[in-house]
Design a protein around this motif. Sequence first.
Motif, mmCIF file in Angstrom:
data_model
loop_
_atom_site.group_PDB
_atom_site.id
_atom_site.type_symbol
_atom_site.label_atom_id
_atom_site.label_comp_id
_atom_site.label_asym_id
_atom_site.label_seq_id
_atom_site.Cartn_x
_atom_site.Cartn_y
_atom_site.Cartn_z
ATOM 1 N N ALA A 58 -8.328 -15.465 2.389
ATOM 2 C CA ALA A 58 -7.756 -14.232 2.916
ATOM 3 C C ALA A 58 -7.773 -13.142 1.854
ATOM 4 O O ALA A 58 -7.493 -13.394 0.674
ATOM 5 N N ARG A 59 -8.124 -11.954 2.265
ATOM 6 C CA ARG A 59 -8.166 -10.830 1.336
ATOM 7 C C ARG A 59 -6.750 -10.336 1.037
ATOM 8 O O ARG A 59 -5.911 -10.253 1.932
ATOM 9 N N LYS A 60 -6.553 -10.014 -0.214
ATOM 10 C CA LYS A 60 -5.249 -9.500 -0.597
ATOM 11 C C LYS A 60 -5.132 -8.031 -0.200
ATOM 12 O O LYS A 60 -6.045 -7.245 -0.430
ATOM 13 N N LYS A 61 -4.040 -7.696 0.421
ATOM 14 C CA LYS A 61 -3.825 -6.319 0.838
ATOM 15 C C LYS A 61 -3.494 -5.444 -0.375
ATOM 16 O O LYS A 61 -2.659 -5.816 -1.203
ATOM 17 N N VAL A 62 -4.163 -4.334 -0.444
ATOM 18 C CA VAL A 62 -3.921 -3.411 -1.549
ATOM 19 C C VAL A 62 -2.606 -2.688 -1.308
ATOM 20 O O VAL A 62 -2.382 -2.104 -0.240
ATOM 21 N N ALA A 63 -1.733 -2.741 -2.288
ATOM 22 C CA ALA A 63 -0.432 -2.099 -2.156
ATOM 23 C C ALA A 63 -0.610 -0.589 -2.197
ATOM 24 O O ALA A 63 -1.139 -0.040 -3.158
ATOM 25 N N GLY A 64 -0.198 0.075 -1.122
ATOM 26 C CA GLY A 64 -0.344 1.522 -1.045
ATOM 27 C C GLY A 64 0.809 2.239 -1.719
ATOM 28 O O GLY A 64 1.707 1.621 -2.304
ATOM 29 N N PRO A 65 0.785 3.565 -1.667
ATOM 30 C CA PRO A 65 1.884 4.324 -2.261
ATOM 31 C C PRO A 65 3.194 4.104 -1.510
ATOM 32 O O PRO A 65 3.208 3.814 -0.316
ATOM 33 N N GLU A 66 4.273 4.239 -2.216
ATOM 34 C CA GLU A 66 5.586 4.033 -1.609
ATOM 35 C C GLU A 66 5.877 5.139 -0.601
ATOM 36 O O GLU A 66 5.623 6.323 -0.854
#
Length: 247
Positions: A58-66
């Motif tokens: 599974a691909r890791k989700k890129v953490a977006g801006p808060e």
Amino acid sequence: MFSNIALRAVLKSSVGALRESAAIPRTCCSALLSGTRFSGASGSFALPAPVRHYARTARKKVAGPESQLSDLPPTMLKLDYTAVPLAQTTDDVVKRLLSLELASHSEKLALKKEQLIAKVQRDESDRDSMEVKVAILTARIRNFQEHLHKHHKDKANKRRMLMAIDKRKKWLKKLRLERYDAFESVCQHLGITYTFPPEYYRRVTRRWLAKKALCIKVFEEVQKKKKAEKLKLKQSTEAAKTQTASP
């Protein structure tokens, strides 16, 4: 006739291959699957090792801006019920229905706009000043940025975001020229980093460089011509003065 002869030759070769495959003992199945060489009646040959297709990781989700709405507590009442005194003393179930826990995104965004406006407005009735307009555009731009991080192919909202950024730049530029102290306080309270635009926007091409070099050359020639004319005029005036001064 030739086609019949070719067909018979193909059938004989296929029958021979089937007989040779039937002559292979069953004990060699593990050897064939492991990719080792096997020697039979027709010679030695080797089969490639089987490829095992495992499940893709599974691909890791890129953490977006808060999100700008993350600092809003879920127990806070909606914008329409903050000034209602009965909403503070009502039942817990009703208070939960009126709180941000079950509110929509647009209701949370409206409350966030009011919070940003309260930071920069001049007084309580101020709704049309440049500071208020900058605060509204800031909340809208940040909302577009969060949306585009999840849906990066949404070209319509990207265009709206760029238009809002350009409009905010114009308001900030005007506010900076008219009231610099208000400009600094707006940038500080809203967390805006103001960057100066480049001095020149034109794209550099070979044609433009050649035209610029020609213009510089023409300008220098004109300046030389003007300088020669001024020198000639100065010499003529000095000669006229000497003639008038002499008896």
